[in-house]
Design a protein around this motif. Sequence first.
Motif, PDB file in Angstrom:
ATOM      1  N   GLU A   1     -27.486  -4.165 -63.996  1.00  0.00           N
ATOM      2  CA  GLU A   1     -28.805  -3.725 -63.713  1.00  0.00           C
ATOM      3  C   GLU A   1     -29.000  -2.365 -63.728  1.00  0.00           C
ATOM      4  N   LYS A   2     -28.070  -1.548 -63.241  1.00  0.00           N
ATOM      5  CA  LYS A   2     -27.787  -0.215 -63.283  1.00  0.00           C
ATOM      6  C   LYS A   2     -27.935   0.532 -64.561  1.00  0.00           C
ATOM      7  N   ILE A   3     -27.555  -0.250 -65.738  1.00  0.00           N
ATOM      8  CA  ILE A   3     -27.312   0.293 -66.912  1.00  0.00           C
ATOM      9  C   ILE A   3     -28.512   0.138 -67.745  1.00  0.00           C
ATOM     10  N   THR A   4     -29.310   1.046 -68.301  1.00  0.00           N
ATOM     11  CA  THR A   4     -30.259   1.102 -69.181  1.00  0.00           C
ATOM     12  C   THR A   4     -29.921   1.661 -70.350  1.00  0.00           C
ATOM     13  N   PRO A   5     -30.487   1.186 -71.560  1.00  0.00           N
ATOM     14  CA  PRO A   5     -30.217   1.832 -72.713  1.00  0.00           C
ATOM     15  C   PRO A   5     -30.761   3.138 -72.902  1.00  0.00           C
ATOM     16  N   LEU A   6     -30.334   4.135 -73.980  1.00  0.00           N
ATOM     17  CA  LEU A   6     -31.197   5.100 -74.373  1.00  0.00           C
ATOM     18  C   LEU A   6     -31.950   4.643 -75.576  1.00  0.00           C
ATOM     19  N   PRO A   7     -33.102   5.227 -76.047  1.00  0.00           N
ATOM     20  CA  PRO A   7     -33.876   4.927 -77.324  1.00  0.00           C
ATOM     21  C   PRO A   7     -32.817   4.859 -78.319  1.00  0.00           C
ATOM     22  N   SER A   8     -33.167   3.957 -79.329  1.00  0.00           N
ATOM     23  CA  SER A   8     -32.188   3.606 -80.537  1.00  0.00           C
ATOM     24  C   SER A   8     -33.040   3.897 -81.877  1.00  0.00           C
ATOM     25  N   TYR A   9     -32.179   3.956 -83.063  1.00  0.00           N
ATOM     26  CA  TYR A   9     -32.960   4.091 -84.332  1.00  0.00           C
ATOM     27  C   TYR A   9     -33.352   2.782 -84.625  1.00  0.00           C
ATOM     28  N   TYR A  10     -34.762   2.625 -84.918  1.00  0.00           N
ATOM     29  CA  TYR A  10     -35.299   1.291 -85.379  1.00  0.00           C
ATOM     30  C   TYR A  10     -35.675   1.497 -86.890  1.00  0.00           C
ATOM     31  N   HIS A  11     -35.220   0.871 -87.860  1.00  0.00           N
ATOM     32  CA  HIS A  11     -35.510   0.788 -89.305  1.00  0.00           C
ATOM     33  C   HIS A  11     -35.780  -0.717 -89.511  1.00  0.00           C
ATOM     34  N   PRO A  12     -37.025  -0.989 -89.523  1.00  0.00           N
ATOM     35  CA  PRO A  12     -37.354  -2.472 -89.760  1.00  0.00           C
ATOM     36  C   PRO A  12     -36.909  -3.037 -91.219  1.00  0.00           C
ATOM     37  N   ASP A  13     -36.718  -2.031 -92.383  1.00  0.00           N
ATOM     38  CA  ASP A  13     -36.038  -2.367 -93.529  1.00  0.00           C
ATOM     39  C   ASP A  13     -34.752  -3.056 -93.589  1.00  0.00           C
ATOM     40  N   TYR A  14     -34.030  -2.762 -92.319  1.00  0.00           N
ATOM     41  CA  TYR A  14     -32.565  -2.944 -92.622  1.00  0.00           C
ATOM     42  C   TYR A  14     -32.212  -4.273 -91.743  1.00  0.00           C
ATOM     43  N   ILE A  15     -33.086  -4.556 -90.800  1.00  0.00           N
ATOM     44  CA  ILE A  15     -32.796  -5.920 -89.925  1.00  0.00           C
ATOM     45  C   ILE A  15     -34.090  -6.859 -89.925  1.00  0.00           C
ATOM     46  N   ALA A  16     -33.676  -8.119 -89.494  1.00  0.00           N
ATOM     47  CA  ALA A  16     -34.601  -9.184 -89.426  1.00  0.00           C
ATOM     48  C   ALA A  16     -35.956  -8.715 -88.797  1.00  0.00           C
ATOM     49  N   SER A  17     -36.861  -9.513 -89.553  1.00  0.00           N
ATOM     50  CA  SER A  17     -38.295  -8.861 -88.951  1.00  0.00           C
ATOM     51  C   SER A  17     -38.381  -9.467 -87.491  1.00  0.00           C
ATOM     52  N   ASN A  18     -37.829 -10.508 -86.933  1.00  0.00           N
ATOM     53  CA  ASN A  18     -38.067 -11.185 -85.659  1.00  0.00           C
ATOM     54  C   ASN A  18     -37.602  -9.987 -84.788  1.00  0.00           C
ATOM     55  N   GLN A  19     -37.131  -9.058 -84.780  1.00  0.00           N
ATOM     56  CA  GLN A  19     -36.707  -7.891 -83.920  1.00  0.00           C
ATOM     57  C   GLN A  19     -37.852  -7.127 -83.644  1.00  0.00           C
TER      58      GLN A  19
END
Length: 196
Positions: free
Chosen positions: A59-77
């Motif tokens: 719970e102490k580990i939070t992610p950095l913002p990442s690169y989201y490109h909807p064309d590359y992964i499933a739309s449910n994300q």
Amino acid sequence: EEETNKDVYAPFYAMAPFVHPNNMVIGGWDINEANLAEATARAQVLEPDLQRQLKPLLEKITPLPSYYHPDYIASNQADRANNCLQGTKSEILAILRSDIKRFKEENQLEKVVILWTANTERFTNIDNTVHLYSADLMKAIEKDHQEISPSTLFAVASILEGCIFINGSPQNTLIPAVVELAEEKSLELDHDVCQK
């Protein structure tokens, strides 16, 4: 030696030249802002008792913002994408490189290993003017070319920062241009070591 039929506990680092787990620092990026304890509970991959034991650490580990490109992964994300980088591919590459540098410096690390474990992407449609040679790939990133996957940007950032990159998903991240860039960077690093 006499058999006792008792369990023997021998951690990997005691049997082979592995890094001691206490000397490892874990961090990373995700398109969702949930800390690792919340993400682990949502994923339901680890046993509930193991989740309970790890919760104080995760719970102490939070992610950095990442690169989201909807064309590359499933739309449910799309519903969970609330921690995303904005900008051109060139700007995002600069942010990823900066994140790696900062993580390494803040944690005083000798080595950083980037393990791609994000959603499986669709295959990149190979364009011979973009994906075959490292120089063409770098120009395409500068021009914000559409057909450069998030995993490819992470691989390029890793290579440029001298990190190991492991592709943990079955897409074609390691296109010829990425492999060539890694080979060039490896030669450059070897040359720098020889000059010292």
